[in-house]
Design a protein around this motif. Structure first.
Motif, PDB file in Angstrom:
ATOM      1  N   ILE A   1      76.390  60.662  41.258  1.00 15.67           N
ATOM      2  CA  ILE A   1      75.975  61.822  42.200  1.00 15.67           C
ATOM      3  C   ILE A   1      74.582  62.125  42.305  1.00 15.67           C
ATOM      4  O   ILE A   1      73.675  62.178  43.204  1.00 15.67           O
ATOM      5  CB  ILE A   1      77.023  63.052  42.440  1.00 15.67           C
ATOM      6  CG1 ILE A   1      78.302  62.541  42.566  1.00 15.67           C
ATOM      7  CG2 ILE A   1      76.293  63.851  43.232  1.00 15.67           C
ATOM      8  CD1 ILE A   1      79.248  63.630  42.339  1.00 15.67           C
ATOM      9  N   LYS A   2      74.040  62.516  41.120  1.00 18.01           N
ATOM     10  CA  LYS A   2      72.617  63.235  40.638  1.00 18.01           C
ATOM     11  C   LYS A   2      71.695  61.938  40.918  1.00 18.01           C
ATOM     12  O   LYS A   2      70.573  62.003  41.356  1.00 18.01           O
ATOM     13  CB  LYS A   2      72.635  63.491  39.126  1.00 18.01           C
ATOM     14  CG  LYS A   2      71.138  63.893  38.817  1.00 18.01           C
ATOM     15  CD  LYS A   2      71.286  64.597  37.287  1.00 18.01           C
ATOM     16  CE  LYS A   2      69.941  64.933  36.902  1.00 18.01           C
ATOM     17  NZ  LYS A   2      69.894  65.343  35.517  1.00 18.01           N
TER      18      LYS A   2
ATOM     19  N   GLN B   1      84.305  60.756  34.039  1.00 16.80           N
ATOM     20  CA  GLN B   1      83.810  61.837  34.622  1.00 16.80           C
ATOM     21  C   GLN B   1      82.354  61.894  34.542  1.00 16.80           C
ATOM     22  O   GLN B   1      81.669  62.271  35.710  1.00 16.80           O
ATOM     23  CB  GLN B   1      84.487  62.910  34.301  1.00 16.80           C
ATOM     24  CG  GLN B   1      86.197  63.057  34.311  1.00 16.80           C
ATOM     25  CD  GLN B   1      86.804  64.071  33.752  1.00 16.80           C
ATOM     26  OE1 GLN B   1      86.457  64.837  32.766  1.00 16.80           O
ATOM     27  NE2 GLN B   1      87.997  64.421  34.252  1.00 16.80           N
ATOM     28  N   GLU B   2      82.029  61.736  33.253  1.00 18.51           N
ATOM     29  CA  GLU B   2      80.386  62.041  33.259  1.00 18.51           C
ATOM     30  C   GLU B   2      79.645  60.979  34.253  1.00 18.51           C
ATOM     31  O   GLU B   2      78.515  61.263  34.533  1.00 18.51           O
ATOM     32  CB  GLU B   2      79.939  61.787  31.578  1.00 18.51           C
ATOM     33  CG  GLU B   2      80.421  62.936  31.016  1.00 18.51           C
ATOM     34  CD  GLU B   2      79.736  64.033  31.162  1.00 18.51           C
ATOM     35  OE1 GLU B   2      78.401  64.336  30.867  1.00 18.51           O
ATOM     36  OE2 GLU B   2      80.334  65.048  31.507  1.00 18.51           O
ATOM     37  N   GLU B   3      79.996  59.910  34.174  1.00 16.23           N
ATOM     38  CA  GLU B   3      79.305  58.680  34.798  1.00 16.23           C
ATOM     39  C   GLU B   3      79.641  58.947  36.339  1.00 16.23           C
ATOM     40  O   GLU B   3      78.505  58.715  37.028  1.00 16.23           O
ATOM     41  CB  GLU B   3      80.205  57.305  34.439  1.00 16.23           C
ATOM     42  CG  GLU B   3      79.348  56.096  35.363  1.00 16.23           C
ATOM     43  CD  GLU B   3      79.878  55.022  34.763  1.00 16.23           C
ATOM     44  OE1 GLU B   3      79.814  53.968  35.550  1.00 16.23           O
ATOM     45  OE2 GLU B   3      80.026  54.745  33.255  1.00 16.23           O
ATOM     46  N   ALA B   4      80.433  59.617  36.635  1.00 11.44           N
ATOM     47  CA  ALA B   4      80.915  59.966  37.995  1.00 11.44           C
ATOM     48  C   ALA B   4      79.667  61.104  38.629  1.00 11.44           C
ATOM     49  O   ALA B   4      79.225  61.089  39.745  1.00 11.44           O
ATOM     50  CB  ALA B   4      82.117  60.476  38.392  1.00 11.44           C
ATOM     51  N   PHE B   5      79.584  62.116  37.599  1.00  7.36           N
ATOM     52  CA  PHE B   5      78.520  63.253  38.022  1.00  7.36           C
ATOM     53  C   PHE B   5      77.437  62.749  37.787  1.00  7.36           C
ATOM     54  O   PHE B   5      76.648  63.098  38.718  1.00  7.36           O
ATOM     55  CB  PHE B   5      78.714  64.289  37.014  1.00  7.36           C
ATOM     56  CG  PHE B   5      80.135  65.054  36.958  1.00  7.36           C
ATOM     57  CD1 PHE B   5      80.534  65.475  38.175  1.00  7.36           C
ATOM     58  CD2 PHE B   5      80.737  65.452  35.792  1.00  7.36           C
ATOM     59  CE1 PHE B   5      81.496  66.161  38.246  1.00  7.36           C
ATOM     60  CE2 PHE B   5      81.942  66.176  35.845  1.00  7.36           C
ATOM     61  CZ  PHE B   5      82.436  66.620  37.140  1.00  7.36           C
ATOM     62  N   CYS B   6      77.106  61.694  37.139  1.00  4.20           N
ATOM     63  CA  CYS B   6      75.764  60.982  36.956  1.00  4.20           C
ATOM     64  C   CYS B   6      75.285  60.331  38.070  1.00  4.20           C
ATOM     65  O   CYS B   6      74.125  60.255  38.724  1.00  4.20           O
ATOM     66  CB  CYS B   6      75.604  60.136  35.649  1.00  4.20           C
ATOM     67  SG  CYS B   6      73.958  59.594  35.367  1.00  4.20           S
TER      68      CYS B   6
ATOM     69  N   PHE C   1      68.869  61.477  43.445  1.00  6.19           N
ATOM     70  CA  PHE C   1      67.355  61.362  43.100  1.00  6.19           C
ATOM     71  C   PHE C   1      66.676  60.208  43.711  1.00  6.19           C
ATOM     72  O   PHE C   1      65.598  60.545  44.070  1.00  6.19           O
ATOM     73  CB  PHE C   1      67.272  61.012  41.452  1.00  6.19           C
ATOM     74  CG  PHE C   1      66.146  60.599  40.978  1.00  6.19           C
ATOM     75  CD1 PHE C   1      65.239  61.906  40.421  1.00  6.19           C
ATOM     76  CD2 PHE C   1      65.769  59.464  40.349  1.00  6.19           C
ATOM     77  CE1 PHE C   1      63.883  61.364  39.885  1.00  6.19           C
ATOM     78  CE2 PHE C   1      64.543  59.230  40.041  1.00  6.19           C
ATOM     79  CZ  PHE C   1      63.469  60.311  39.616  1.00  6.19           C
ATOM     80  N   ILE C   2      67.164  59.084  43.722  1.00  6.85           N
ATOM     81  CA  ILE C   2      66.741  58.033  44.470  1.00  6.85           C
ATOM     82  C   ILE C   2      66.398  58.319  46.053  1.00  6.85           C
ATOM     83  O   ILE C   2      65.324  57.854  46.560  1.00  6.85           O
ATOM     84  CB  ILE C   2      67.411  56.527  44.360  1.00  6.85           C
ATOM     85  CG1 ILE C   2      67.536  56.346  42.881  1.00  6.85           C
ATOM     86  CG2 ILE C   2      67.094  55.411  45.477  1.00  6.85           C
ATOM     87  CD1 ILE C   2      66.253  55.917  42.214  1.00  6.85           C
ATOM     88  N   SER C   3      67.468  58.672  46.736  1.00  9.37           N
ATOM     89  CA  SER C   3      67.382  59.174  48.135  1.00  9.37           C
ATOM     90  C   SER C   3      66.188  59.894  48.480  1.00  9.37           C
ATOM     91  O   SER C   3      65.495  59.845  49.423  1.00  9.37           O
ATOM     92  CB  SER C   3      68.670  59.619  48.724  1.00  9.37           C
ATOM     93  OG  SER C   3      68.946  60.836  48.084  1.00  9.37           O
TER      94      SER C   3
ATOM     95  N   ASP D   1      65.103  58.032  34.342  1.00  5.92           N
ATOM     96  CA  ASP D   1      66.151  58.970  33.476  1.00  5.92           C
ATOM     97  C   ASP D   1      66.083  60.298  34.217  1.00  5.92           C
ATOM     98  O   ASP D   1      66.474  61.325  33.760  1.00  5.92           O
ATOM     99  CB  ASP D   1      65.542  59.247  32.277  1.00  5.92           C
ATOM    100  CG  ASP D   1      64.120  59.838  32.206  1.00  5.92           C
ATOM    101  OD1 ASP D   1      63.333  59.928  33.087  1.00  5.92           O
ATOM    102  OD2 ASP D   1      63.431  60.171  31.088  1.00  5.92           O
ATOM    103  N   PHE D   2      65.691  60.079  35.758  1.00  5.66           N
ATOM    104  CA  PHE D   2      65.619  61.185  36.713  1.00  5.66           C
ATOM    105  C   PHE D   2      64.421  62.271  36.301  1.00  5.66           C
ATOM    106  O   PHE D   2      64.430  63.121  37.154  1.00  5.66           O
ATOM    107  CB  PHE D   2      66.983  62.021  36.842  1.00  5.66           C
ATOM    108  CG  PHE D   2      68.190  61.145  36.805  1.00  5.66           C
ATOM    109  CD1 PHE D   2      68.235  59.844  37.346  1.00  5.66           C
ATOM    110  CD2 PHE D   2      69.553  61.470  36.133  1.00  5.66           C
ATOM    111  CE1 PHE D   2      69.226  58.938  37.436  1.00  5.66           C
ATOM    112  CE2 PHE D   2      70.640  60.832  36.108  1.00  5.66           C
ATOM    113  CZ  PHE D   2      70.515  59.524  36.875  1.00  5.66           C
ATOM    114  N   SER D   3      63.763  61.979  35.495  1.00  8.89           N
ATOM    115  CA  SER D   3      62.544  62.887  35.068  1.00  8.89           C
ATOM    116  C   SER D   3      61.658  62.693  35.881  1.00  8.89           C
ATOM    117  O   SER D   3      61.294  61.543  36.637  1.00  8.89           O
ATOM    118  CB  SER D   3      62.197  62.826  33.600  1.00  8.89           C
ATOM    119  OG  SER D   3      61.448  61.429  33.310  1.00  8.89           O
TER     120      SER D   3
END
Length: 278
Positions: free
Chosen positions: A64-65, A57-62, A69-71, A9-11
């Motif tokens: 990128i985040k 749009q929300e999925e596209a922004f997500c 996060f992974i890289s 969840d990116f936390s």
């Protein structure tokens, strides 16, 4: 090549599962599938077409985040990215959505997820990791949020010796790529017939062609089974603990007779790999 699902969840708390999976992939050929469950709120006045556009749009922004996060984790670990993919799935409940994804993708071998414990309320009704442990047909590797990456050298397989033959095949399959030793732990009860450890150990080594060590320990009835197991974990200091859990339990059993594997996942200090007990 085994395929591993890695939810996040990116936390900060979810990083341990991601880090373990990346380190795991440096030890053997794996395909990592990093997955995030995105819940998009929908206003009642929105039309279907407007919501679909908004959700995209929300999925596209997500994404990128997600990629950042992974890289960033790969970079911080100083590991060159191997074979992996980033998947965003829309859903309300992460554990249900992940299980559904695994059902639609039958080539998933393991789920590797962080765990951060739970309060009393969540211990009864479940956390995402706890729910996956007690419901997922795919083996779940729960990694404590405080875990620090280290070499996988020794595994502790806790068993009641029911269907151990089939279970050990899965344990050895997980252990062999790491060339890790396997310690088989069984707690004995009063009046239980206990065979000689060395005799059983020799028979197991001959059958499985793998370095297995057998350990029988008397169950301290003053303490719970989980407390006894935790004491042995402190002594043995395994890299990973392996358990098999019975997922076929009623709601009454889930509330008053909790899964020992799920219970341990709330308290574990080392990664816990849980298979469904057949």
């Amino acid at each position: 090549m085994k395929k591993i699902i890695v939810p996040t969840d990116f936390s900060v708390n979810s990083k341990s599962g991601v880090q373990f999976a990346i380190h795991w992939a440096t030890q053997q050929k794996l395909e990592l599938v990093f997955i995030h469950v995105l819940y998009v709120l929908r206003a009642t006045r929105w039309s279907e077409s407007y919501f679909e556009k908004y959700a995209a749009q929300e999925e596209a922004f997500c994404k990128i985040k997600f990629e950042k996060f992974i890289s960033g984790i790969y970079r911080n670990m100083n590991v060159k990215p191997g074979r992996h993919s980033i998947i965003i799935v829309q859903g309300i409940s992460p554990d249900v959505t992940i299980q559904d994804y695994c059902m639609r993708n039958s080539d998933i071998d393991y789920i590797c997820i962080s765990t951060r414990g739970a309060g009393k309320f969540k211990k009864i009704f479940g956390t995402n990791t706890g729910n996956l442990i007690t419901k997922s047909p795919v083996p779940v590797l729960a990694v404590p949020k405080t875990y620090r990456i280290s070499a996988i050298k020794n595994l502790l397989y806790a068993t009641d010796f029911r269907n151990y033959s089939e279970e050990l095949k899965k344990v050895v399959d997980f252990a062999s790529p790491f060339k890790a030793t396997v310690e088989v732990l069984h707690f004995t009860w009063p009046n239980e017939i206990v065979f000689d450890e060395k005799t059983i150990e020799a028979a197991f080594k001959k059958k499985y062609k793998y370095g297995l060590k057998i350990r029988f320990e008397k169950n301290d009835e003053v303490q719970s089974l989980i407390e006894n197991l935790q004491n042995q974990i402190k002594i043995i200091k395994p890299s990973v603990v392996i358990m098999f859990t019975n997922q076929q339990r009623t709601l009454f059993q889930k509330i008053f007779l909790s899964s020992k594997a799920e219970e341990l996942s709330f308290e574990a200090k080392v990664p816990l790999l849980v298979f469904n007990k057949e």
